[in-house]
Design a protein around this motif. Structure first.
Motif, short mmCIF file in Angstrom:
data_model
loop_
_atom_site.label_atom_id
_atom_site.label_comp_id
_atom_site.label_asym_id
_atom_site.label_seq_id
_atom_site.Cartn_x
_atom_site.Cartn_y
_atom_site.Cartn_z
N THR A 1 0.83 -1.20 0.00
CA THR A 1 0.00 0.00 0.00
C THR A 1 0.87 1.25 0.00
O THR A 1 2.09 1.19 0.08
CB THR A 1 -0.93 0.01 1.22
N ASP A 2 0.17 2.38 -0.08
CA ASP A 2 0.84 3.70 -0.04
C ASP A 2 1.91 3.82 -1.12
O ASP A 2 3.04 4.28 -0.88
CB ASP A 2 1.45 3.95 1.34
N LEU A 3 1.56 3.43 -2.34
CA LEU A 3 2.49 3.52 -3.45
C LEU A 3 2.32 4.86 -4.17
O LEU A 3 1.21 5.24 -4.51
CB LEU A 3 2.23 2.37 -4.44
N SER A 4 3.42 5.53 -4.41
CA SER A 4 3.35 6.79 -5.14
C SER A 4 3.10 6.50 -6.62
O SER A 4 3.22 5.37 -7.08
CB SER A 4 4.66 7.56 -4.98
N ALA A 5 2.74 7.54 -7.36
CA ALA A 5 2.43 7.34 -8.78
C ALA A 5 2.81 8.57 -9.59
O ALA A 5 2.09 8.97 -10.51
CB ALA A 5 0.96 7.01 -8.96
N THR A 6 3.95 9.14 -9.28
CA THR A 6 4.40 10.34 -9.97
C THR A 6 5.17 9.97 -11.24
O THR A 6 5.94 9.02 -11.25
CB THR A 6 5.32 11.17 -9.05
N HIS A 7 4.93 10.73 -12.31
CA HIS A 7 5.69 10.53 -13.54
C HIS A 7 7.06 11.20 -13.39
O HIS A 7 7.14 12.38 -13.06
CB HIS A 7 4.96 11.11 -14.74
N VAL A 8 8.10 10.44 -13.66
CA VAL A 8 9.47 10.95 -13.51
C VAL A 8 10.27 10.61 -14.76
O VAL A 8 9.89 9.75 -15.56
CB VAL A 8 10.16 10.34 -12.27
N GLN A 9 11.39 11.27 -14.92
CA GLN A 9 12.26 11.03 -16.06
C GLN A 9 13.52 10.24 -15.69
O GLN A 9 14.17 9.68 -16.56
CB GLN A 9 12.65 12.35 -16.72
N GLN A 10 13.83 10.19 -14.43
CA GLN A 10 15.05 9.51 -14.01
C GLN A 10 14.73 8.08 -13.55
O GLN A 10 13.59 7.75 -13.26
CB GLN A 10 15.72 10.28 -12.86
N PRO A 11 15.77 7.22 -13.48
CA PRO A 11 15.57 5.86 -12.97
C PRO A 11 15.05 5.90 -11.53
O PRO A 11 15.33 6.82 -10.77
CB PRO A 11 16.96 5.25 -13.04
N VAL A 12 14.29 4.87 -11.17
CA VAL A 12 13.68 4.79 -9.84
C VAL A 12 14.23 3.59 -9.09
O VAL A 12 14.38 2.50 -9.66
CB VAL A 12 12.14 4.67 -9.94
N GLN A 13 14.54 3.76 -7.84
CA GLN A 13 14.93 2.66 -6.97
C GLN A 13 13.67 2.15 -6.25
O GLN A 13 13.11 2.82 -5.39
CB GLN A 13 15.97 3.13 -5.94
N TYR A 14 13.23 0.97 -6.66
CA TYR A 14 11.99 0.42 -6.13
C TYR A 14 12.25 -0.45 -4.90
O TYR A 14 13.29 -1.11 -4.79
CB TYR A 14 11.27 -0.40 -7.20
N GLU A 15 11.29 -0.49 -4.00
CA GLU A 15 11.42 -1.28 -2.79
C GLU A 15 11.18 -2.77 -3.05
O GLU A 15 11.71 -3.63 -2.36
CB GLU A 15 10.45 -0.79 -1.72
N GLN A 16 10.35 -3.06 -4.06
CA GLN A 16 10.07 -4.46 -4.39
C GLN A 16 10.80 -4.85 -5.68
O GLN A 16 11.04 -4.01 -6.55
CB GLN A 16 8.56 -4.70 -4.57
N THR A 17 11.13 -6.13 -5.77
CA THR A 17 11.79 -6.65 -6.97
C THR A 17 11.06 -7.91 -7.44
O THR A 17 11.07 -8.91 -6.75
CB THR A 17 13.26 -7.02 -6.68
N PRO A 18 10.41 -7.82 -8.60
CA PRO A 18 10.17 -6.65 -9.46
C PRO A 18 9.24 -5.65 -8.76
O PRO A 18 8.53 -6.02 -7.82
CB PRO A 18 9.51 -7.25 -10.70
N PRO A 19 9.19 -4.42 -9.25
CA PRO A 19 8.33 -3.43 -8.61
C PRO A 19 6.85 -3.71 -8.84
O PRO A 19 6.47 -4.31 -9.85
CB PRO A 19 8.75 -2.11 -9.28
N VAL A 20 6.04 -3.23 -7.90
CA VAL A 20 4.59 -3.41 -8.01
C VAL A 20 3.87 -2.07 -8.08
O VAL A 20 2.64 -2.01 -8.04
CB VAL A 20 4.04 -4.23 -6.82
#
Length: 212
Positions: free
Chosen positions: A77-96
Protein backbone atom coordinates in the motif's frame (compact mmCIF):
# COMPACT_ATOMS: atom_id res chain seq x y z
CA UNK A 1 -25.13 -76.25 -81.37
CA UNK A 2 -25.66 -72.70 -80.11
CA UNK A 3 -27.38 -70.25 -82.32
CA UNK A 4 -26.20 -66.66 -82.77
CA UNK A 5 -29.33 -65.34 -81.11
CA UNK A 6 -28.90 -67.63 -78.10
CA UNK A 7 -25.24 -66.66 -77.66
CA UNK A 8 -26.09 -62.98 -77.85
CA UNK A 9 -28.86 -63.45 -75.29
CA UNK A 10 -26.52 -65.28 -72.89
CA UNK A 11 -23.85 -62.58 -73.24
CA UNK A 12 -26.45 -59.90 -72.56
CA UNK A 13 -27.66 -61.77 -69.48
CA UNK A 14 -24.13 -62.18 -68.16
CA UNK A 15 -23.39 -58.52 -68.80
CA UNK A 16 -26.58 -57.54 -66.97
CA UNK A 17 -25.60 -59.76 -64.02
CA UNK A 18 -22.08 -58.29 -63.89
CA UNK A 19 -23.45 -54.77 -63.97
CA UNK A 20 -25.93 -55.60 -61.23
CA UNK A 21 -23.15 -57.03 -59.06
CA UNK A 22 -21.12 -53.87 -59.66
CA UNK A 23 -24.09 -51.69 -58.68
CA UNK A 24 -24.63 -53.71 -55.51
CA UNK A 25 -20.94 -53.46 -54.63
CA UNK A 26 -20.99 -49.72 -55.27
CA UNK A 27 -24.06 -49.31 -53.06
CA UNK A 28 -22.30 -51.25 -50.28
CA UNK A 29 -19.18 -49.09 -50.62
CA UNK A 30 -21.28 -45.91 -50.55
CA UNK A 31 -23.18 -47.12 -47.49
CA UNK A 32 -19.93 -48.08 -45.77
CA UNK A 33 -18.29 -44.74 -46.53
CA UNK A 34 -21.40 -42.86 -45.40
CA UNK A 35 -21.59 -44.89 -42.20
CA UNK A 36 -17.92 -44.45 -41.39
CA UNK A 37 -18.10 -40.71 -42.14
CA UNK A 38 -21.14 -40.34 -39.92
CA UNK A 39 -19.42 -42.29 -37.14
CA UNK A 40 -16.23 -40.22 -37.42
CA UNK A 41 -18.27 -37.02 -37.45
CA UNK A 42 -20.21 -38.10 -34.38
CA UNK A 43 -16.98 -38.96 -32.55
CA UNK A 44 -15.41 -35.62 -33.47
CA UNK A 45 -18.50 -33.75 -32.32
CA UNK A 46 -18.53 -35.68 -29.05
CA UNK A 47 -14.82 -35.10 -28.45
CA UNK A 48 -15.16 -31.40 -29.27
CA UNK A 49 -18.12 -31.09 -26.93
CA UNK A 50 -16.18 -32.81 -24.15
CA UNK A 51 -13.22 -30.49 -24.67
CA UNK A 52 -15.41 -27.38 -24.70
CA UNK A 53 -17.34 -28.44 -21.61
CA UNK A 54 -14.10 -29.36 -19.86
CA UNK A 55 -12.56 -25.97 -20.69
CA UNK A 56 -15.69 -24.17 -19.51
CA UNK A 57 -15.57 -26.05 -16.23
CA UNK A 58 -11.86 -25.31 -15.86
CA UNK A 59 -12.43 -21.59 -16.47
CA UNK A 60 -15.28 -21.62 -13.98
CA UNK A 61 -13.01 -23.26 -11.40
CA UNK A 62 -10.31 -20.63 -12.06
CA UNK A 63 -12.82 -17.80 -11.70
CA UNK A 64 -14.18 -19.29 -8.47
CA UNK A 65 -10.68 -19.60 -7.03
CA UNK A 66 -9.81 -16.05 -8.13
CA UNK A 67 -12.88 -14.69 -6.35
CA UNK A 68 -11.33 -15.60 -3.00
CA UNK A 69 -7.91 -15.12 -1.50
CA UNK A 70 -5.11 -16.58 -3.61
CA UNK A 71 -2.48 -18.23 -1.40
CA UNK A 72 0.90 -16.52 -1.53
CA UNK A 73 -0.25 -13.14 -2.84
CA UNK A 74 1.46 -10.20 -1.14
CA UNK A 75 -0.07 -6.73 -1.07
CA UNK A 76 1.61 -3.33 -0.80
CA UNK A 77 0.00 0.00 0.00
CA UNK A 78 0.84 3.70 -0.04
CA UNK A 79 2.49 3.52 -3.45
CA UNK A 80 3.35 6.79 -5.14
CA UNK A 81 2.43 7.34 -8.78
CA UNK A 82 4.40 10.34 -9.97
CA UNK A 83 5.69 10.53 -13.54
CA UNK A 84 9.47 10.95 -13.51
CA UNK A 85 12.26 11.03 -16.06
CA UNK A 86 15.05 9.51 -14.01
CA UNK A 87 15.57 5.86 -12.97
CA UNK A 88 13.68 4.79 -9.84
CA UNK A 89 14.93 2.66 -6.97
CA UNK A 90 11.99 0.42 -6.13
CA UNK A 91 11.42 -1.28 -2.79
CA UNK A 92 10.07 -4.46 -4.39
CA UNK A 93 11.79 -6.65 -6.97
CA UNK A 94 10.17 -6.65 -9.46
CA UNK A 95 8.33 -3.43 -8.61
CA UNK A 96 4.59 -3.41 -8.01
CA UNK A 97 4.05 0.33 -8.20
CA UNK A 98 5.56 3.68 -7.37
CA UNK A 99 6.96 6.55 -9.40
CA UNK A 100 7.33 5.65 -13.05
CA UNK A 101 8.02 6.86 -16.57
CA UNK A 102 5.57 9.14 -18.33
CA UNK A 103 5.00 6.54 -21.05
CA UNK A 104 3.89 2.95 -20.56
CA UNK A 105 5.15 -0.28 -22.09
CA UNK A 106 2.92 -1.84 -24.71
CA UNK A 107 1.52 -5.07 -23.38
CA UNK A 108 2.89 -8.20 -25.03
CA UNK A 109 5.79 -10.62 -24.91
CA UNK A 110 9.39 -9.44 -24.66
CA UNK A 111 12.42 -11.68 -24.93
CA UNK A 112 14.76 -9.19 -23.27
CA UNK A 113 14.42 -7.39 -19.90
CA UNK A 114 12.41 -4.18 -20.05
CA UNK A 115 12.81 -0.99 -17.99
CA UNK A 116 10.88 -1.20 -14.75
CA UNK A 117 9.77 2.42 -15.01
CA UNK A 118 7.69 1.84 -18.16
CA UNK A 119 6.40 -1.51 -16.90
CA UNK A 120 5.14 0.09 -13.69
CA UNK A 121 3.19 2.60 -15.77
CA UNK A 122 1.50 -0.38 -17.47
CA UNK A 123 0.64 -1.76 -14.03
CA UNK A 124 -1.03 1.56 -13.28
CA UNK A 125 -3.26 0.91 -16.31
CA UNK A 126 -4.31 -2.50 -14.99
CA UNK A 127 -1.73 -4.77 -16.58
CA UNK A 128 -0.17 -7.83 -14.98
CA UNK A 129 3.58 -8.12 -15.42
CA UNK A 130 4.91 -11.67 -15.47
CA UNK A 131 8.66 -11.80 -15.04
CA UNK A 132 10.83 -14.89 -15.14
CA UNK A 133 14.44 -15.79 -14.52
CA UNK A 134 16.51 -15.80 -17.75
CA UNK A 135 17.52 -19.40 -17.04
CA UNK A 136 13.93 -20.64 -16.79
CA UNK A 137 13.59 -23.83 -18.90
CA UNK A 138 12.46 -23.17 -22.46
CA UNK A 139 9.29 -25.24 -22.12
CA UNK A 140 8.19 -23.11 -19.18
CA UNK A 141 8.95 -19.91 -21.07
CA UNK A 142 6.79 -21.22 -23.91
CA UNK A 143 3.98 -21.94 -21.48
CA UNK A 144 4.14 -18.36 -20.25
CA UNK A 145 4.24 -17.11 -23.84
CA UNK A 146 1.12 -19.09 -24.71
CA UNK A 147 -0.62 -17.65 -21.67
CA UNK A 148 0.37 -14.11 -22.64
CA UNK A 149 -1.13 -14.45 -26.10
CA UNK A 150 -4.62 -14.78 -24.66
CA UNK A 151 -4.45 -11.77 -22.36
CA UNK A 152 -4.63 -8.19 -23.59
CA UNK A 153 -3.35 -6.59 -20.38
CA UNK A 154 -0.25 -8.67 -19.79
CA UNK A 155 3.46 -7.97 -19.97
CA UNK A 156 5.86 -10.90 -20.17
CA UNK A 157 9.62 -10.47 -19.94
CA UNK A 158 12.74 -11.98 -18.40
CA UNK A 159 14.05 -10.21 -15.32
CA UNK A 160 17.60 -10.31 -14.02
CA UNK A 161 17.99 -10.80 -10.30
CA UNK A 162 14.67 -12.20 -9.14
CA UNK A 163 15.20 -12.61 -5.40
CA UNK A 164 13.47 -15.93 -4.74
CA UNK A 165 11.27 -17.86 -7.16
CA UNK A 166 11.92 -18.00 -10.93
CA UNK A 167 8.45 -16.76 -11.93
CA UNK A 168 6.82 -13.65 -10.44
CA UNK A 169 3.44 -12.13 -11.33
CA UNK A 170 2.96 -8.48 -10.37
CA UNK A 171 0.00 -6.14 -10.54
CA UNK A 172 -0.32 -2.69 -8.97
CA UNK A 173 0.21 -3.25 -5.26
CA UNK A 174 0.14 -7.07 -5.48
CA UNK A 175 2.66 -9.80 -6.23
CA UNK A 176 2.84 -13.59 -6.40
CA UNK A 177 6.08 -15.60 -6.56
CA UNK A 178 5.96 -19.07 -8.12
CA UNK A 179 8.31 -22.01 -8.50
CA UNK A 180 6.99 -23.06 -11.91
CA UNK A 181 5.08 -21.59 -14.84
CA UNK A 182 2.32 -24.19 -14.60
CA UNK A 183 1.29 -23.26 -11.06
CA UNK A 184 -2.54 -22.88 -11.23
CA UNK A 185 -2.38 -19.78 -9.06
CA UNK A 186 -0.82 -17.86 -11.95
CA UNK A 187 -3.99 -17.99 -14.05
CA UNK A 188 -6.04 -17.18 -10.96
CA UNK A 189 -3.84 -14.12 -10.41
CA UNK A 190 -4.46 -12.99 -14.00
CA UNK A 191 -8.22 -13.38 -13.67
CA UNK A 192 -8.30 -11.46 -10.40
CA UNK A 193 -5.85 -8.65 -11.09
CA UNK A 194 -5.94 -7.83 -14.80
CA UNK A 195 -7.93 -4.58 -14.74
CA UNK A 196 -8.74 -5.56 -11.17
CA UNK A 197 -10.07 -3.46 -8.33
CA UNK A 198 -6.54 -2.44 -7.36
CA UNK A 199 -5.99 -0.67 -10.71
CA UNK A 200 -5.40 3.09 -10.26
CA UNK A 201 -6.44 3.90 -13.83
CA UNK A 202 -8.85 1.19 -15.02
CA UNK A 203 -9.60 1.27 -18.73
CA UNK A 204 -6.41 3.13 -19.61
CA UNK A 205 -4.68 1.61 -22.65
CA UNK A 206 -1.91 -0.96 -22.74
CA UNK A 207 -1.14 -0.12 -26.37
CA UNK A 208 0.02 3.12 -27.94
CA UNK A 209 2.96 3.37 -25.58
CA UNK A 210 6.46 2.13 -26.28
CA UNK A 211 7.77 -1.28 -27.28
CA UNK A 212 10.07 -1.61 -24.36
Amino acid sequence: MSTPNKDASERAARLTEVRERQRRAERRRTALITGVSALVGAVLIAVTAIVIVGEQRRQADVAEAAAGDIPGVLTFTDLSATHVQQPVQYEQTPPVGGDHAGVWANCGTYTEPIPSEVAVHSLEHGAVWITYSPDLPAEQVQELTDLAEGNAYLLLSPFDGLPEEPVVASAWGTQLSLETADDPRLEQFLVKYQQGEQTPEPGAPCTGGVDA
